[in-house]
Design a protein around this motif. Structure first.
Motif, PDB file in Angstrom:
ATOM      1  N   PHE A  16      16.488   3.169   0.722  1.00 42.39           N
ATOM      2  CA  PHE A  16      17.474   2.760   0.133  1.00 42.39           C
ATOM      3  C   PHE A  16      16.536   3.185  -1.552  1.00 42.39           C
ATOM      4  O   PHE A  16      18.064   3.990  -2.257  1.00 42.39           O
ATOM      5  N   GLY A  17      15.709   3.968  -1.990  1.00 39.15           N
ATOM      6  CA  GLY A  17      14.770   4.030  -2.540  1.00 39.15           C
ATOM      7  C   GLY A  17      13.410   3.678  -2.889  1.00 39.15           C
ATOM      8  O   GLY A  17      12.830   4.615  -1.841  1.00 39.15           O
ATOM      9  N   GLY A  18      12.763   3.796  -3.929  1.00 39.21           N
ATOM     10  CA  GLY A  18      11.173   4.261  -3.529  1.00 39.21           C
ATOM     11  C   GLY A  18      10.470   3.126  -2.654  1.00 39.21           C
ATOM     12  O   GLY A  18       9.235   3.548  -2.512  1.00 39.21           O
ATOM     13  N   LEU A  19      10.642   2.065  -2.604  1.00 37.76           N
ATOM     14  CA  LEU A  19      10.327   0.980  -2.645  1.00 37.76           C
ATOM     15  C   LEU A  19      10.073   1.853  -0.474  1.00 37.76           C
ATOM     16  O   LEU A  19       9.009   1.096   0.388  1.00 37.76           O
ATOM     17  N   GLY A  20      11.557   1.617  -0.135  1.00 42.94           N
ATOM     18  CA  GLY A  20      11.103   2.119   0.780  1.00 42.94           C
ATOM     19  C   GLY A  20      10.402   3.680   1.379  1.00 42.94           C
ATOM     20  O   GLY A  20       9.357   2.973   2.180  1.00 42.94           O
ATOM     21  N   ASP A  21       9.538   4.524   0.243  1.00 45.90           N
ATOM     22  CA  ASP A  21       8.828   4.963   0.441  1.00 45.90           C
ATOM     23  C   ASP A  21       6.878   4.301   0.381  1.00 45.90           C
ATOM     24  O   ASP A  21       6.045   4.329   1.056  1.00 45.90           O
ATOM     25  N   VAL A  22       7.169   3.322  -0.889  1.00 46.84           N
ATOM     26  CA  VAL A  22       5.749   2.549  -1.127  1.00 46.84           C
ATOM     27  C   VAL A  22       5.850   2.318   0.711  1.00 46.84           C
ATOM     28  O   VAL A  22       4.718   2.244   1.050  1.00 46.84           O
ATOM     29  N   ALA A  23       6.134   1.030   0.901  1.00 49.19           N
ATOM     30  CA  ALA A  23       6.257   0.407   2.282  1.00 49.19           C
ATOM     31  C   ALA A  23       6.185   0.608   3.918  1.00 49.19           C
ATOM     32  O   ALA A  23       5.342   0.367   4.153  1.00 49.19           O
ATOM     33  N   ARG A  24       6.123   2.159   3.460  1.00 47.17           N
ATOM     34  CA  ARG A  24       5.902   3.447   4.685  1.00 47.17           C
ATOM     35  C   ARG A  24       4.292   3.918   4.159  1.00 47.17           C
ATOM     36  O   ARG A  24       3.073   4.008   5.012  1.00 47.17           O
ATOM     37  N   SER A  25       4.079   4.092   3.021  1.00 50.24           N
ATOM     38  CA  SER A  25       2.834   4.425   3.165  1.00 50.24           C
ATOM     39  C   SER A  25       1.181   3.747   2.100  1.00 50.24           C
ATOM     40  O   SER A  25       0.403   4.562   2.913  1.00 50.24           O
ATOM     41  N   LEU A  26       1.794   3.200   1.406  1.00 50.93           N
ATOM     42  CA  LEU A  26       1.130   2.046   0.691  1.00 50.93           C
ATOM     43  C   LEU A  26       0.331   1.179   2.214  1.00 50.93           C
ATOM     44  O   LEU A  26      -1.076   1.103   2.247  1.00 50.93           O
ATOM     45  N   PRO A  27       0.836   0.918   3.687  1.00 49.59           N
ATOM     46  CA  PRO A  27       0.056   0.700   4.715  1.00 49.59           C
ATOM     47  C   PRO A  27      -0.783   1.447   5.609  1.00 49.59           C
ATOM     48  O   PRO A  27      -1.727   0.992   5.566  1.00 49.59           O
ATOM     49  N   ASN A  28      -0.311   2.486   5.346  1.00 52.79           N
ATOM     50  CA  ASN A  28      -0.489   3.358   6.034  1.00 52.79           C
ATOM     51  C   ASN A  28      -1.915   3.752   5.154  1.00 52.79           C
ATOM     52  O   ASN A  28      -3.213   4.315   6.179  1.00 52.79           O
ATOM     53  N   ALA A  29      -2.043   3.974   3.639  1.00 55.85           N
ATOM     54  CA  ALA A  29      -2.849   3.772   3.085  1.00 55.85           C
ATOM     55  C   ALA A  29      -4.579   2.756   3.646  1.00 55.85           C
ATOM     56  O   ALA A  29      -5.853   3.106   3.575  1.00 55.85           O
ATOM     57  N   LEU A  30      -3.950   1.526   3.005  1.00 60.32           N
ATOM     58  CA  LEU A  30      -4.653   0.610   3.129  1.00 60.32           C
ATOM     59  C   LEU A  30      -5.286   0.699   4.815  1.00 60.32           C
ATOM     60  O   LEU A  30      -6.599   0.493   4.963  1.00 60.32           O
ATOM     61  N   ASN A  31      -4.252   1.224   5.937  1.00 64.91           N
ATOM     62  CA  ASN A  31      -5.077   1.221   7.528  1.00 64.91           C
ATOM     63  C   ASN A  31      -6.087   1.692   8.271  1.00 64.91           C
ATOM     64  O   ASN A  31      -6.878   1.350   8.289  1.00 64.91           O
ATOM     65  N   SER A  32      -6.006   3.227   6.933  1.00 61.95           N
ATOM     66  CA  SER A  32      -6.861   4.136   6.849  1.00 61.95           C
ATOM     67  C   SER A  32      -8.274   4.098   6.126  1.00 61.95           C
ATOM     68  O   SER A  32      -9.211   4.301   6.849  1.00 61.95           O
ATOM     69  N   SER A  33      -8.031   2.782   5.249  1.00 57.92           N
ATOM     70  CA  SER A  33      -9.397   2.410   4.708  1.00 57.92           C
ATOM     71  C   SER A  33      -9.806   0.935   5.678  1.00 57.92           C
ATOM     72  O   SER A  33     -10.455  -0.045   5.020  1.00 57.92           O
ATOM     73  N   GLY A  34      -9.358   0.686   6.713  1.00 55.39           N
ATOM     74  CA  GLY A  34      -9.451  -0.067   7.704  1.00 55.39           C
ATOM     75  C   GLY A  34      -9.475  -1.378   6.959  1.00 55.39           C
ATOM     76  O   GLY A  34      -9.854  -2.340   7.897  1.00 55.39           O
ATOM     77  N   VAL A  35      -7.801  -1.406   6.786  1.00 53.29           N
ATOM     78  CA  VAL A  35      -7.417  -2.858   6.351  1.00 53.29           C
ATOM     79  C   VAL A  35      -6.652  -3.291   7.725  1.00 53.29           C
ATOM     80  O   VAL A  35      -5.949  -2.396   7.835  1.00 53.29           O
TER      81      VAL A  35
END
Ligand code: ADP
Length: 481
Positions: A16-35
């Motif tokens: 719908f807006g920017g949160l859709g992008d954040v919900a895809r990318s932030l968990p992805n970046a955290l996952n890459s750092s081992g979370v």
């Protein structure tokens, strides 16, 4: 570290807006750092799951509105990422995102699913996002779950104020809701306020917005509650996902481009990659043809992309500025949807200047990519902007932002270095800044190129933000992961 990231939208399934992008990318970046982070959202009928294969995990049931409701849990992987996504299905309440108690039900279902151990995985923190997940911190306490909660405010203007009926449906006693003491007159429940009060920690999406929301001017009626949380409110600037941006740049543009070295020639999937200056000019000509504008490389092109929100996005000063400028000498491309009032007023300008003003009232990712790549400047006159992704995407593509100095715009743009900022929120100061930008574009090409190259070099990667979120997860749990 086990984190459940709860959101009402997730790109590319439902955006719908920017949160859709954040919900895809932030968990992805955290996952890459081992979370060990997993995302959860309602299973709306309109979800675009594409080829993602879902697996049924289990189901749970609970009383809502005096009836027994069953919720099924599915899991799948978000495309191009290793982050597991959980979808909660219930045909009465979760099949569309607009139902009056969709979010109350979603919050309740999420808690019940954890309580009944449907996932065989218990998070240490639930990371809630915006009012749609605002009841989770209170429910965690109500059901005495050994879980900490963090609430990220993506936009304080939307608070999820709704009828008290949902409390009865959830079976929650009114005395448990401090927000009712503030909302005495309206006798309504404020989801975001409940979230702020009960969450262990509150964050928002830029350091400047974190300071602004503590003031009466920007606090949207919640500044006192937020001040009561002082010391537990943090601002972390969002990022953008370079891979996703680059992929749509290559896919959706006839003339993809990069900041290449002189004489360097490269190809991507048989498409030639152009040096940025040449690529932008070619895309501009193609877009002018597509939108039936006057085709001319020397015509400066300004663009506006975003929700046509009644107050937030600065449409009043944009419209006033456009009325005061001679639109025969530059082009304005608008892509957005929302308020019919603004659509009508902007369309009126388009009718007078059909060769120079193009109004596109729809949500169109491909057209957005083409506009980002073709325009010389992107205008972001927002009255307030918690973070804003538009300026980052534009800068990534070498399009200089002209923006109001507020929130995340102030944190991501350096005036005169990689874009232009104006202080006073008025059509006149917007116009002065647009004039300055156009004058550099017309008369000082070497300065313009230097600024574009600085914009393209700016690091907006999520990895930087992920480190800061990780630090806060450690702070809440008191553990070093
Ligand atoms: P907000 O979350 O307030 O809507 P942001 O700047 O944070 O604003 O994010 C907006 C996102 O939505 C960006 O990715 C932008 O490209 C996209 N977007 C907004 N409007 C449109 C539209 N009409 N068509 C395509 N993409 C759009």
């Amino acid at each position: 570290m086990k984190i459940l990231f709860a959101s009402w939208e997730l790109d590319p399934f439902f955006k719908f807006g920017g949160l859709g992008d954040v919900a895809r990318s932030l968990p992805n970046a955290l996952n890459s750092s081992g979370v060990d982070i997993r995302t959860i959202l309602p299973f709306y009928d309109v979800l675009k799951l594409g080829r993602s294969k879902k697996i049924k995990m289990g189901k749970c049931s609970f009383n809502y509105g005096g009836k027994k409701e069953v919720v099924e849990v599915f899991s799948l992987l978000s495309p191009r990422s290793k982050v597991p996504v959980y979808l909660l299905r219930n045909k009465h309440y979760l099949s569309d995102a607009l139902g009056i108690d969709t979010f109350a039900f979603f919050n309740m279902a999420l808690i019940m699913m954890i309580k009944s151990n449907c996932l065989h995985w218990i998070p240490e923190i639930i990371h809630c996002n915006d009012h749609h997940t605002g009841f989770i911190p209170l429910l965690v306490k109500e059901y005495k779950l050994p879980i900490k909660t963090m609430l990220t405010i993506h936009n304080l203007a939307y608070q999820g104020i709704t009828s008290l009926e949902v409390l009865d449906k959830m079976g929650i006693d009114k005395s448990k809701c401090p927000s009712l003491r503030w909302e005495i007159k309206s006798r309504q429940i404020n989801f975001l306020m409940e979230g702020i009060i009960h969450a262990d920690l509150v964050t928002t999406v830029s350091p400047t917005y974190a300071k602004e929301i503590m003031t009466e001017e920007y606090g949207q009626g919640l500044d006192e509650v937020l001040n009561g949380k002082a010391g537990r409110v943090f601002g972390i600037l969002n990022g953008i996902d370079g891979h996703v941006q680059r992929a749509s740049h290559y896919k959706d543009l006839r003339y993809p481009y990069l900041p290449l070295l002189e004489g360097e020639i490269i190809y991507q999937k048989k498409k030639q990659i152009h040096p940025w200056l040449e690529g932008k000019a070619l895309n501009k000509l193609a877009l002018q043809k597509k939108l039936k504008l006057k085709v001319s490389e020397s015509m400066p092109m300004l663009a506006f992309i975003g929700r046509l929100a009644e107050t937030q996005k600065g449409l009043d000063i944009l419209h006033r500025m456009l009325r005061s400028m001679d639109l025969n000498h530059y082009q304005m491309v608008i892509l957005g949807s929302g308020s019919p009032n603004w659509e009508e007023r902007l369309q009126w300008l388009g009718k007078f200047f059909p060769k120079n003003v193009s109004c596109n009232f729809k949500f169109d990712n491909v057209l957005a990519t083409q506009i980002y790549a073709s325009a010389d400047f992107i205008v972001i006159p927002s009255l307030f902007e918690p973070c804003g992704l538009i300026q980052m995407i534009a800068m990534f593509q070498g399009t200089l932002p002209v923006a109001h100095k507020t929130g995340g715009l102030a944190d991501s743009i350096k005036d005169g270095v990689n874009g232009f900022l104006f202080d006073a929120y008025s059509a006149q100061s917007l116009k002065n800044t647009v004039d300055k930008a156009l004058s550099i574009w017309r008369n000082n090409k070497s300065e313009y190129k230097k600024m574009v190259e600085a914009a393209m070099e700016r690091d907006f990667s999520w990895a930087k933000s992920a480190v800061k979120y990780r630090e806060l997860y450690e702070k809440i749990t008191g553990k070093n992961f």
